[in-house]
Scaffold this motif. Structure first.
Motif, short mmCIF file in Angstrom:
data_model
loop_
_atom_site.label_atom_id
_atom_site.label_comp_id
_atom_site.label_asym_id
_atom_site.label_seq_id
_atom_site.Cartn_x
_atom_site.Cartn_y
_atom_site.Cartn_z
N TRP A 69 6.44 -7.52 16.97
CA TRP A 69 7.59 -6.94 16.27
C TRP A 69 8.87 -7.66 16.67
CZ3 TRP A 69 6.68 -1.02 17.50
CH2 TRP A 69 5.52 -0.60 16.86
N LEU A 72 8.93 -11.20 15.11
CA LEU A 72 9.18 -11.15 13.67
C LEU A 72 10.61 -10.73 13.38
CD1 LEU A 72 5.85 -9.54 12.37
CD2 LEU A 72 6.50 -11.95 12.38
N LEU A 83 6.56 -13.05 5.84
CA LEU A 83 5.58 -12.19 5.19
C LEU A 83 4.15 -12.60 5.46
CD1 LEU A 83 7.02 -11.46 1.65
CD2 LEU A 83 6.73 -9.89 3.54
N LEU A 95 -0.60 -13.53 9.28
CA LEU A 95 -0.06 -12.17 9.27
C LEU A 95 -0.56 -11.37 8.08
CD1 LEU A 95 3.63 -12.96 10.27
CD2 LEU A 95 1.78 -12.19 11.75
N THR A 103 3.72 -6.43 6.84
CA THR A 103 4.90 -7.23 6.50
C THR A 103 5.36 -7.05 5.05
OG1 THR A 103 3.40 -9.11 6.17
CG2 THR A 103 4.56 -8.97 8.27
N ASN A 108 8.84 -1.09 8.05
CA ASN A 108 8.35 -1.89 9.17
C ASN A 108 9.30 -3.03 9.49
OD1 ASN A 108 6.08 -0.26 8.81
ND2 ASN A 108 4.67 -1.91 9.30
N LEU A 109 9.73 -3.76 8.46
CA LEU A 109 10.60 -4.91 8.69
C LEU A 109 11.92 -4.49 9.31
CD1 LEU A 109 9.96 -6.94 5.41
CD2 LEU A 109 8.91 -7.24 7.64
N TYR A 112 11.34 -3.93 12.91
CA TYR A 112 11.19 -5.18 13.66
C TYR A 112 12.55 -5.75 14.04
CZ TYR A 112 6.42 -4.90 11.79
OH TYR A 112 5.16 -4.48 11.45
#
Length: 766
Positions: A69, A72, A83, A95, A103, A108-109, A112
């Protein structure tokens, strides 16, 4: 017969058509209660950290999730959009095929990036996991309200469920991907049922379905499928064909998103080292009926085989549900379920499917360890419990109810003692606490739902505190005890281990030396990514068997002693060793594994201490911006540049006396999806030594620019599926909105009861 703090349930057609709505006061009361649930769960989520600072940075969360995490997040902050591929993670860098990092999921992003901004991995893990525990509680609260449970008792159940045994000690502590997908499942269920009842449009359940599926855990997709199955049964039996059609359409839309997420995983099965696509039962993490019968006992440790060799029981209460479920069984008004069975069919189907599957084989295709399924069964049982509590506790046949309760408590205590007699004192304390709390709950219910909720909440906090005092960490999985400060990690390793780094080390030997000593020189899993080191040895959920086999790499990046000589053995790529093909610049050798490694020509010992020997390549790479490792004799490369992670361009020319094709080997793993062309002419790509990418340029092409490009197989189909799903959600939402306007808002399903129909403070005889 009497009920306390409850009302009789009217299932007449008149009542089913009723849609009185909620007053602004009740609406704001619900919002305030939901906010209170979120705040309380956020606070309770910090209790594990009082005894164990690394509670949320444990096992796979430490080795796999959190450091990646962070890496990224750093890439996103630098302007990249990671991605699909992370070449610096090597065997764990595909990934999109790993899927677990989600991703394609915007939440989630964002998390991160948040972790990348927090200088401590342990703190970052605690923040993100607290967030998802809060989301899970909020979704469960809304779901209980959707099925007619009162505001207060929905809150009591919603606060308790995120701290169930498996959810807390496995998903929250270690297997972060499970928590990040299951947190969205109650939202999918709540919004899909509202859509089926005509209370909202398809766009909302599609968004939540997208978030659940793109979180990347196949168990999240499974849960969405079972939710939709349950709702289809509920509305089919209710003869609401419109709702059935809309639910089928929603399933197709979410299925399109599933293509985007899981097609790359399936298409990499030919090279995957960790396939796990078998059907068998070795008893690992398989619960039994006894584990469910003692699920309200705080000290009950199930006799389930875990990961430790020779284990006969677990070390944490993984099958714990909520403390008040079994002790209050005798006081619940079960006629509610008989009266409302049609409106609760989805709950029955969901919980029933998961309870049956939880007792199944240990391995079924990509689904391993059925203990994971217990928490989903508990979600449905929690909804039923909230509905039953809302109907009130019965006090008729008092002696009989007391005797049954004593029997339930005694039985739970006996099962707990039988499972682990050594901690009999804990069992006695837990049994005494349950007895007091059960009596308090029965008396509090006589004064109303708020008093009952208060007792249930106090009991939840007391049981959680007791369990964390007894079980501060999950010893059924690996305690890596990695350092957590990213600043210290970069200072410790950033300048020492330069360029592409290969580590030859066994994890068991590192543990034998001790974490504090070993982690100053060695790291495993994805921890090198947080330290800013481009290490070949990373964590992988799928692996590449062509690469991992020759170098005896396991899923956490540990190797055997044979890996070191294999780095220097000549390969079929013109005799070039793997170390050259992989463009290694640093090799770290664990002295406990190989005390005095032979230093090959062109390499020097840069460091040697009591833990490691560090070798470094002499000189510099000719093309530092590319990943070309070797070109066949007779050909010359004049330029090599990597364009991002997925593309590389090489300018080459052949000598006048060169014969045969030109072969080029790259420091890239040959994941399915690579294509190459020279000035627009397609040329073949194949797997070279150890599964590295090798391109063969025909002899007739004397010079030109080779373009090597990678795209995950099935990506166009997946993107098309997700796009069609989104367009379908927009179209269905527009149609639903038009229908509601045309009918004046009367197109509401007559099958389910509206929220709040079971509440009330009045006492009534049934």
């Amino acid at each position: 017969m009497t009920t306390v703090s409850g009302t009789a349930v009217d299932e007449s057609p008149r009542h089913q058509h009723a849609d009185p709505g909620e007053s602004p006061v009740r609406r704001w009361h619900g919002v305030a209660t939901a906010a209170g649930v979120c705040v309380l769960v956020a606070l309770l989520a910090q209790l594990p950290l009082l005894r164990n600072r690394l509670f949320y940075f444990w096992d796979d969360s430490a080795a796999q999730f959190v450091p990646m995490w962070h890496a990224l997040g750093k890439r996103i902050l630098s302007g990249e959009f990671p991605l699909m591929l992370d070449l610096h993670s090597w065997v764990g860098g595909n990934l999109v095929a790993e899927a677990m990092f989600g991703t394609w999921n915007p939440v989630n992003l964002a998390n991160y990036v948040l972790v990348a901004l927090i200088p401590d991995l342990g703190v970052g893990a605690a923040v993100v996991k607290s967030e998802y525990l809060v989301l899970l509680a909020l979704g469960l609260y809304l779901l209980c309200r959707e099925y007619g449970a009162s505001t207060w008792l929905s809150a009591a159940v919603a606060v308790a469920l995120p701290f169930g045994g498996f959810t807390l000690f496995f998903d929250a502590s270690t297997w972060a991907a499970g928590l990040m997908s299951s947190a969205w499942v109650p939202f999918v269920w709540w919004s899909a049922r509202r859509m089926a009842r005509g209370r909202s449009t398809a766009w909302l359940p599609f968004v939540f379905g997208y978030l659940a599926v793109t979180a990347g855990n196949p168990y999240g997709l499974l849960a969405v499928c079972v939710v939709l199955l349950g709702l289809l049964v509920e509305f089919w039996v209710g003869r609401d064909r419109r709702a059935v059609r809309h639910l089928l359409g929603l399933g197709a839309m979410v299925g399109g998103v599933a293509l985007l997420v899981f097609l790359p995983l399936l298409n990499n099965g030919a090279v995957a080292a960790r396939q796990g696509k078998d059907l068998y039962n070795v008893g690992q993490l398989v619960p039994s009926v006894n584990d469910l019968l003692a699920s309200s006992m705080p000290s009950y440790v199930p006799t389930i085989r875990s990961f430790a060799p020779g284990s006969i029981r677990m070390t944490v209460p993984t099958t714990y549900f909520v403390w008040f479920a079994l002790p209050l069984l005798a006081w619940l008004d079960w006629r509610v379920l008989r009266a409302r069975w049609r409106t609760l069919l989805a709950v029955f189907v969901f919980s029933g499917c998961y309870l049956v599957a939880a007792l199944g084989p240990s391995n079924l295709w990509m689904f391993r360890w059925p203990l994971r399924l217990v928490q989903d069964a508990y979600f449905g049982l929690g909804v039923l419990l909230a509905v039953l509590l809302t109907a009130g506790l019965r006090t008729d046949h008092l002696r009989r109810r007391i005797l049954v309760t004593v029997g339930v408590l005694a039985g739970s205590g006996y099962l707990a003692f039988s499972a682990w007699p050594k901690i009999a004192v804990r069992h006695a304390v837990a049994l005494a606490l349950l007895t007091v709390l059960t009596a308090a709950a029965v008396f509090a219910a006589r004064r109303g739902a708020r008093w009952l909720t208060a007792v249930l909440g106090v009991g939840t906090v007391a049981v959680l505190a007791l369990q964390l005092a007894w079980f501060p960490a999950n010893r059924d999985v690996t305690d890596y005890s990695f350092p957590t400060s990213t600043h210290d990690l970069r200072q410790q390793f950033g300048d020492r281990y330069q360029g592409t780094t290969f580590q030859v080390a066994e994890l068991s030997l590192a543990n034998r030396v001790g974490a504090e000593r070993s982690w100053r020189h060695l790291l495993f899993g994805n921890m090198y990514r947080a330290a800013g080191v481009d290490a070949v040895t990373s964590y992988t959920g799928i692996g590449d068997r062509h690469f991992a086999g020759p170098l005896c790499l396991d899923f956490v990046g540990a190797t055997c002693a044979k890996a070191y000589p294999r780095l220097w053995e000549p390969t079929e790529a013109g005799g070039a060793p793997l170390a050259d093909l992989m463009r290694l610049r640093t090799v770290v050798v664990q002295r406990a594994l190989i005390d005095a490694p032979e230093v090959p020509a062109g390499w020097s010992v840069a460091e040697r201490d009591d833990v490691v020997t560090v070798l470094r390549r002499d000189g510099q790479d000719r093309f530092p911006d590319g990943r070309l490792g070797w070109v066949s004799a007779g050909s010359t490369v004049t330029a090599d540049t990597a364009v991002g992670q997925r593309e590389e361009r090489v300018r080459f020319e052949r000598g006048p006396h060169a014969t045969g094709p030109t072969r080029l080997a790259f420091a890239r793993l040959d994941w399915p999806g690579y294509q190459a062309e020279v000035d627009g002419v397609s040329v073949p790509v194949r797997s070279g030594p150890a599964g590295l990418v090798e391109v063969e340029v025909p002899e007739r092409l004397r010079s030109g620019e080779l373009t090597l490009h990678w795209a995950p197989p099935g990506l166009p189909l997946g993107l098309l599926g997700a796009l069609l799903g989104a367009l379908g959600a927009v179209g269905l939402s527009w149609w639903q909105y038009r229908q509601r306007r045309r009918t004046g808002g009367d197109a509401v399903s007559v099958t389910p009861s509206e929220p709040g129909t079971l509440g009330g403070r009045e006492h009534r005889r049934l």
